[in-house]
Design a protein around this motif. Sequence first.
Motif, PDB file in Angstrom:
ATOM      1  N   LEU A 111       0.848  -1.197   0.000  1.00 56.77           N
ATOM      2  CA  LEU A 111       0.000   0.000   0.000  1.00 56.77           C
ATOM      3  C   LEU A 111       0.884   1.248   0.000  1.00 56.77           C
ATOM      4  N   ASP A 112       0.634   2.138  -0.936  1.00 54.06           N
ATOM      5  CA  ASP A 112       1.457   3.339  -1.073  1.00 54.06           C
ATOM      6  C   ASP A 112       0.615   4.442  -1.702  1.00 54.06           C
ATOM      7  N   TYR A 113       1.153   5.681  -1.620  1.00 55.08           N
ATOM      8  CA  TYR A 113       0.436   6.820  -2.204  1.00 55.08           C
ATOM      9  C   TYR A 113       1.406   7.714  -2.949  1.00 55.08           C
ATOM     10  N   THR A 114       0.855   8.445  -3.936  1.00 58.14           N
ATOM     11  CA  THR A 114       1.614   9.423  -4.719  1.00 58.14           C
ATOM     12  C   THR A 114       0.750  10.666  -4.872  1.00 58.14           C
ATOM     13  N   ILE A 166      -3.893  18.448   9.497  1.00 54.46           N
ATOM     14  CA  ILE A 166      -4.599  17.224   9.875  1.00 54.46           C
ATOM     15  C   ILE A 166      -3.959  16.029   9.184  1.00 54.46           C
ATOM     16  N   LEU A 167      -3.649  15.006   9.961  1.00 52.79           N
ATOM     17  CA  LEU A 167      -3.104  13.769   9.424  1.00 52.79           C
ATOM     18  C   LEU A 167      -4.259  12.911   8.894  1.00 52.79           C
ATOM     19  N   ASN A 168      -4.177  12.526   7.637  1.00 58.02           N
ATOM     20  CA  ASN A 168      -5.212  11.692   7.025  1.00 58.02           C
ATOM     21  C   ASN A 168      -4.825  10.223   7.159  1.00 58.02           C
ATOM     22  N   ASN A 169      -5.731   9.432   7.755  1.00 62.31           N
ATOM     23  CA  ASN A 169      -5.533   7.997   7.921  1.00 62.31           C
ATOM     24  C   ASN A 169      -6.472   7.267   6.974  1.00 62.31           C
ATOM     25  N   VAL A 170      -5.908   6.397   6.153  1.00 59.44           N
ATOM     26  CA  VAL A 170      -6.675   5.655   5.153  1.00 59.44           C
ATOM     27  C   VAL A 170      -6.416   4.162   5.358  1.00 59.44           C
ATOM     28  N   SER A 171      -7.487   3.357   5.322  1.00 58.89           N
ATOM     29  CA  SER A 171      -7.359   1.897   5.419  1.00 58.89           C
ATOM     30  C   SER A 171      -7.989   1.248   4.191  1.00 58.89           C
ATOM     31  N   ILE A 186      -2.497   3.451   6.025  1.00 62.78           N
ATOM     32  CA  ILE A 186      -1.463   4.391   5.609  1.00 62.78           C
ATOM     33  C   ILE A 186      -1.913   5.789   6.004  1.00 62.78           C
ATOM     34  N   SER A 187      -0.939   6.666   6.283  1.00 65.06           N
ATOM     35  CA  SER A 187      -1.253   8.032   6.711  1.00 65.06           C
ATOM     36  C   SER A 187      -0.453   9.025   5.884  1.00 65.06           C
ATOM     37  N   PHE A 188      -1.011  10.214   5.690  1.00 68.55           N
ATOM     38  CA  PHE A 188      -0.321  11.276   4.953  1.00 68.55           C
ATOM     39  C   PHE A 188      -0.989  12.605   5.264  1.00 68.55           C
TER      40      PHE A 188
END
Length: 573
Positions: A111-114, A166-171, A186-188
């Motif tokens: 799991l990753d983000y861009t 604000i820290l965004n938490n995604v599952s 994952i958080s961003f």
Amino acid sequence: MVLVTITVQPVSINTTLNSTVVFSCEAVADGLSFTVNNQEATLDTVIAKGFRVTTDNNNGTIRAELQAKAYDYNNNTEVRCRALTHDPLQLQFSNTTILMIQGLLDSVVDLDYTFINGSSVLLRWTAPYTLDNVPITGYYIVNGLVNITTTNKSIILSATNPDPFILNNVSVSPINDVGIGSSNNISFYYERVPLINPPVSIVPVIDGQIILLNISIDVSTLCKGKYPNSITVSILNTTSTVINNASIPLQVNDQLMITGVITVPNNLNTFIVNVSMSNNGGTFNKIPSFTFGFPGPVTNINSSTDNCSTISVTWTAPDGVSILYYILRIYDFITGSLVNITAVDDTNYQFVDNNLFIHRYTYVITGVNELGEGISNNATFSYQRVPRSTNMGTLSLDKLAYTQDVVITQFYIPIIVECTGEAPEHVTVTVQCNGTDSSTTYQIRNMNDITGLISVPLYEQCNISIVFSNEAGSSEPFILAFDTYPNITTTSTTPTTSTISSLDIIIPVIITVIAGFIVMALLLIIVILCKLRRHPHTSASPVLIKRNEAYEFKQVTPKTNKNVAYDVVNLDS
């Protein structure tokens, strides 16, 4: 003789939590058993996990069954059966099968983000393992308070005016017919460009022949969503040509600082450093350039005295470079010896010299910065001042005696010195009467006052001029007007009019003159009497008395007990 053959292979089973399942296996063999994760199913440790084996022999064909409980810790358990013959000795294993409890399907992986921009993020992942006949029907995504379902293995998450604080938490969780599997998180932070750039510090360090730049960026005032994710450092020469580009790591240390070290190319005595930063929200505001170089010479060196003992030295910093401090060297100009050396943080310095007016100092000033000492500049100063002029309150001018043609006048000039540096070395007295003038210059010794006599014609309007001088120059002339009419008052028209009383001076002088004549007469009588006694029979010769020239001079010098504070060095009539 029996040849071992497994006729019925066990198959993988997908079941729900806490259910009971059975793995079956048949073989033509002398014996048949099961292994669970490569351990005999009849071991106590295996039985304790919910596994139990039963066998049945029917005319050489053995059937074995493995009953298993679908506890959560039995998920993904490997199961095999094993057939054995004694004559000949043979051993054969079945295919490996899996006990999968689909209600606990593993989470997605990788799991990753861009960031697409400061408010949009592309989220990607890889599907977990599943049985061929148990497909993943979708993915369940929780983004804050928003729940999303998709069949893709990626999704774009967007936010309107996102808050970078604000820290965004995604599952993300896989879905199959049993339900929602395990989640991966994952958080961003959504990224925005800060309104104010974080402070940037660049400190040059000399390492042998190499110049290193220690770069520090203080992000302690930024939320993480405003951190830079790209930092580029450009080094330019004085013509703004880019010599080198480099990036520094983005890691933030415990002091909330981003740090890096850049090497400056050789042969750059003066160079410019530009730092640019950006994140997915955009490019940061332009950061002012940093200019480094060895300091040039200071300019406008000046020195003055604040009083009779304090010297002030000032200068202007060199342009275009930073200065840590200055090295000030003070030399005695006459002897060339070093008097003092000191470090000065500002562009001015004061020191005390109780004999400053007899000294002449050379100041050598050198700027110092991180690269070392720069180019020196120097200037020499003398602190002797032009003497002060006398004034009406100090000058005394008195008429002592009159003859048939002239008046004898006495002047008195006090020497008043506030600071030794303005002490006069000479005083010039000039008397001018109806176009004719005479002047006398006196050398001043030991700062004693000046007293002198002058004779001027009667019935004249005259001016007396007093000028002090030393090596620094001459004072403004003080001019006093007086007349030579028979009286004892002197009037002044320049700069003011006043009456000078001189009774205290004239009376003692007259008494002294009369006493002198009496003494001279007595001496003369004594001399005549002595001669008469030696030559009693000689007739008396006439006494020739020369005429008294005291009443015919143009200028009268002081008495023999003259003031040793001065000498007459010239006299022009």
